[in-house]
Structures are given as C-alpha cells and as structure tokens.
Motif scaffolding. Sequence first.
Motif, PDB file in Angstrom:
ATOM      1  N   PRO A   1      18.276  14.199  -3.048  1.00 40.27           N
ATOM      2  CA  PRO A   1      17.713  12.910  -3.490  1.00 40.27           C
ATOM      3  C   PRO A   1      16.357  13.057  -4.182  1.00 40.27           C
ATOM      4  CG  PRO A   1      18.651  12.686  -1.299  1.00 40.27           C
ATOM      5  CD  PRO A   1      18.672  14.155  -1.624  1.00 40.27           C
ATOM      6  N   ASN A   2      15.572  14.064  -3.776  1.00 38.05           N
ATOM      7  CA  ASN A   2      14.293  14.315  -4.450  1.00 38.05           C
ATOM      8  C   ASN A   2      14.499  14.682  -5.916  1.00 38.05           C
ATOM      9  OD1 ASN A   2      12.571  16.055  -1.685  1.00 38.05           O
ATOM     10  ND2 ASN A   2      12.990  13.890  -2.015  1.00 38.05           N
ATOM     11  N   PHE A   3      15.578  15.449  -6.192  1.00 34.05           N
ATOM     12  CA  PHE A   3      15.840  15.854  -7.581  1.00 34.05           C
ATOM     13  C   PHE A   3      16.020  14.627  -8.466  1.00 34.05           C
ATOM     14  CE2 PHE A   3      18.428  19.689  -5.760  1.00 34.05           C
ATOM     15  CZ  PHE A   3      17.280  20.211  -5.199  1.00 34.05           C
ATOM     16  N   VAL A   4      16.779  13.646  -7.946  1.00 33.35           N
ATOM     17  CA  VAL A   4      17.062  12.431  -8.721  1.00 33.35           C
ATOM     18  C   VAL A   4      15.762  11.675  -9.017  1.00 33.35           C
ATOM     19  CG1 VAL A   4      18.359  10.267  -8.763  1.00 33.35           C
ATOM     20  CG2 VAL A   4      19.348  12.288  -7.654  1.00 33.35           C
ATOM     21  N   LYS A   5      14.852  11.670  -8.057  1.00 30.93           N
ATOM     22  CA  LYS A   5      13.605  10.915  -8.220  1.00 30.93           C
ATOM     23  C   LYS A   5      12.595  11.631  -9.107  1.00 30.93           C
ATOM     24  CE  LYS A   5      14.466   8.973  -3.672  1.00 30.93           C
ATOM     25  NZ  LYS A   5      14.202   9.087  -2.217  1.00 30.93           N
TER      26      LYS A   5
ATOM     27  N   LEU B   1      20.736  16.531 -14.199  1.00 27.56           N
ATOM     28  CA  LEU B   1      19.504  15.747 -14.338  1.00 27.56           C
ATOM     29  C   LEU B   1      18.545  16.316 -15.381  1.00 27.56           C
ATOM     30  CD1 LEU B   1      19.025  15.157 -10.538  1.00 27.56           C
ATOM     31  CD2 LEU B   1      19.435  13.353 -12.211  1.00 27.56           C
ATOM     32  N   ARG B   2      18.971  17.398 -16.027  1.00 27.49           N
ATOM     33  CA  ARG B   2      18.167  18.036 -17.073  1.00 27.49           C
ATOM     34  C   ARG B   2      16.794  18.459 -16.543  1.00 27.49           C
ATOM     35  NH1 ARG B   2      17.583  14.275 -21.831  1.00 27.49           N
ATOM     36  NH2 ARG B   2      17.713  12.594 -20.302  1.00 27.49           N
TER      37      ARG B   2
ATOM     38  N   GLY C   1       9.789  10.232  -2.108  1.00 29.22           N
ATOM     39  CA  GLY C   1      10.679   9.931  -0.997  1.00 29.22           C
ATOM     40  C   GLY C   1      10.042  10.085   0.363  1.00 29.22           C
ATOM     41  N   ASP C   2      10.879  10.538   1.330  1.00 27.78           N
ATOM     42  CA  ASP C   2      10.450  10.495   2.731  1.00 27.78           C
ATOM     43  C   ASP C   2      11.057  11.610   3.577  1.00 27.78           C
ATOM     44  OD1 ASP C   2      13.117   9.649   2.870  1.00 27.78           O
ATOM     45  OD2 ASP C   2      12.563   7.543   3.016  1.00 27.78           O
ATOM     46  N   VAL C   3      11.389  12.732   2.940  1.00 28.17           N
ATOM     47  CA  VAL C   3      11.988  13.834   3.691  1.00 28.17           C
ATOM     48  C   VAL C   3      10.888  14.686   4.316  1.00 28.17           C
ATOM     49  CG1 VAL C   3      14.059  13.823   2.260  1.00 28.17           C
ATOM     50  CG2 VAL C   3      12.151  15.338   1.654  1.00 28.17           C
ATOM     51  N   ASN C   4      11.278  15.671   5.116  1.00 28.13           N
ATOM     52  CA  ASN C   4      10.286  16.510   5.787  1.00 28.13           C
ATOM     53  C   ASN C   4       9.386  17.250   4.792  1.00 28.13           C
ATOM     54  OD1 ASN C   4      11.067  15.823   8.398  1.00 28.13           O
ATOM     55  ND2 ASN C   4      12.569  17.474   8.540  1.00 28.13           N
TER      56      ASN C   4
ATOM     57  N   SER D   1      16.707   7.661 -13.554  1.00 24.52           N
ATOM     58  CA  SER D   1      17.747   8.696 -13.580  1.00 24.52           C
ATOM     59  C   SER D   1      19.133   8.089 -13.721  1.00 24.52           C
ATOM     60  CB  SER D   1      17.686   9.549 -12.307  1.00 24.52           C
ATOM     61  OG  SER D   1      16.669  10.510 -12.379  1.00 24.52           O
ATOM     62  N   LEU D   2      19.347   6.982 -13.012  1.00 25.23           N
ATOM     63  CA  LEU D   2      20.650   6.325 -13.051  1.00 25.23           C
ATOM     64  C   LEU D   2      20.996   5.883 -14.464  1.00 25.23           C
ATOM     65  CD1 LEU D   2      23.107   5.034 -11.560  1.00 25.23           C
ATOM     66  CD2 LEU D   2      21.703   2.969 -11.342  1.00 25.23           C
TER      67      LEU D   2
END
Length: 368
Positions: free
Chosen positions: A11-15, A52-53, A95-98, A175-176
């Motif tokens: 999900p970080n990649f998308v953001k 995602l280029r 985001g909000d991951v570790n 990204s979308l």
Amino acid sequence: MKITSIVGTRPNFVKIAPLLRSFKTENDIESTLIHTGQHYDKFMSDVFFEDLRIDKPHVHFNVGSGSHLKVIAKIMVTAEEYFMSSPTDLIVVVGDVNSTLAIALAGNKMGIPIAHVEAGLRSRNWDMPEESNRILTDRLSELLLTPTKEDSRNLIDEGIEEEKIHLVGNIMIDSLFDSLERIGDGSEVLDRYSINGAKYGLITLHRPECVDNKENLKAILDAFNAIQQNVKLIWPLHPRTRKTINEFGLNDYLKEFSNLHVVEPVGYHHFLSLMKNSFMVLTDSGGIQEETTAMEIPCLTLRNETERPITVTEGTNQVVGMDTARIIESVNELLSGKRVKGGIPELWDGKTSGRITKILRSWWQSKM
C-alpha cells in the motif's frame, strides 16, 4: 532540498508513486527512495513497481518480517546508521504501517523533520496496530498532509498546531486515476478467470481481527458460502489469510464453495481490472474503501469501524462488521438493486501529489 521517502509495504508503493513522479519534475528537489523491506516478495514488489512506474529503491534495508517490536527496532537502528552517513533535509512517510512509525521515531530522535502523508486518520480502535502507528507518527511530524477536512479536524482536536496541518486530498486517488487510464477495459484479466461479462464480487481479507480469530474468520466464510450461491466471487488470497485458514482447519470447508474462486495475489493493475469490473467489493482494507468510492463501486467493509468515514458519509462504502447474517443481508440488498449512491470527496481529483510538492517546497523556502 534533499527529500528521502520511505516505503515498507505494497500500500505504501501506491501512495508514494505519484509523489515521486512529482518530485522528478522539480529541479531543486533531490529525491531518494528507501524500501525498509517490512513486507518483501521480489515478484510482487517488482510487479507493483512496474505497474506504478516507480524506479528501483536507492536503498533497501532488508529488515524482513517479525514481531511488531522487532521490525520497528530493526528499522530504527538501520535508519540511524543510514542517516548518519547520508543526511537529508526532510523525510516523507506515508500511511500507518510499522515502517512509517519506525522511521518517524528515528527521524525525530535525529532531528530530521518528518512529513506525514495521509495524516489524521482515526479509527478510535486501539486494538488496531495501525491506530497507534498513525497517532504517534502524527505527533512526531512537522508537516501533516491530510486527505479530508475531517482528518484535519481530528488533528486540531488533539491539540496539534493548525499551521502544521495541510489539507491536500487523497494521494491514493492520484495512483488510481493514473492507472485506470492505462489498464483499458481489463478484458484480458477477466478472460483469464472466465468472468468477462459476468456479475461477480471481489474479496480481499487480511487484517488480524478478521483472519487471526477463528470465530470471526469462520463467520465471514459462512457469509461467503451463502453469497457465492447467488453470485460469483473472486478472491485473491493474502498469504496471511491462507496460513490461518490452514491452521484453523478451514481449507476443506473453503473448497466446498464451488462459485468462489480463490486465486493467487495479483499486481496493482491486475487487481484494478478486477475491481473496476466488479459488481461489489467485500474487504477489510482501508485503501480499497477509498478506491471503490472514487470508482463508485459498492463496498462492504468487514470491520466494526473505519478510519475513513468519508467513504461512508459521501462514498459507496458500508461498514457491515463480521456478523454472518448482516453481511449476507447487505449483499442481498445490493443484489436486489439497493445500491448506495455516493460521490467523490473534495480534492480526490488526482492532483494531490502536486499540492504536496508545492507545500514541501514552500516549507523549505521558509527555512532558508
């Protein structure tokens, strides 16, 4: 200005992807990308980076998996070593991951300013690891870049200075929209699963509260069993979920669902093709609640709360929990034609990355 951006999970990649492309257009920004390796599968990472280029990361921490504390500690120690030898003017976390929290802590202790993209989200469920991650990261950040007005209000209510808070819109929608323009109608993907022209629902499921608790997982599977008797279901199965299904002895039960098709995890464009053509999405993902709202596709969130309430109040999302009967009832309402009519929230326009870049440059100029 030297900006170091951090990713650790898909999900970080998308953001981060649209932001990195925006940085590339600025002559005065020197951009570096670090992948912590919190979640790393070479094939899936390569597919996402290609879709995602995103150029390959300049640095890879290779921390691997482990307990929350071990992963956070490992990232912090590695980050300290890296930033001692490679100083930067600003760290961007998403985001909000570790990985997000670990880098925010390391940067704060080393006196490096932090910009948090997707700040201000709150589920108010402290059993979610992400809730403490996002709250602590917001407290440690100098620039808080929020997707919605409600997220900005959350931060103000917590006593954070208003001058640190910037409403920028939803970076995932950048990204979308970019990807939707490039995937076409998705017919090639649909043909692969023999679903071209068919009505089907798409499933994603991976959160601990859904898949690590046998009672909850069985309740959700019971709902899927009933639903698949009326509409085809496609389920790219997350490795964590596959593992717990096997551990709980539910694999044979799942195999009985003749109209539910379990497939391997797929890349971003592949998944968007499936989602774009679906009748509905059943998910416990946060980002998918946003993407379905932007595409005006009905979404049933299999959780008891959401940190993205705007997808309910303005979008196409319904929070239905993990109760078997309620999930089935909600799907039956959709099948009967009772669709949620939603709109696209303010600033979810595909231009968030440009707004963020402008804010970061203005912040840097104020420091000169």
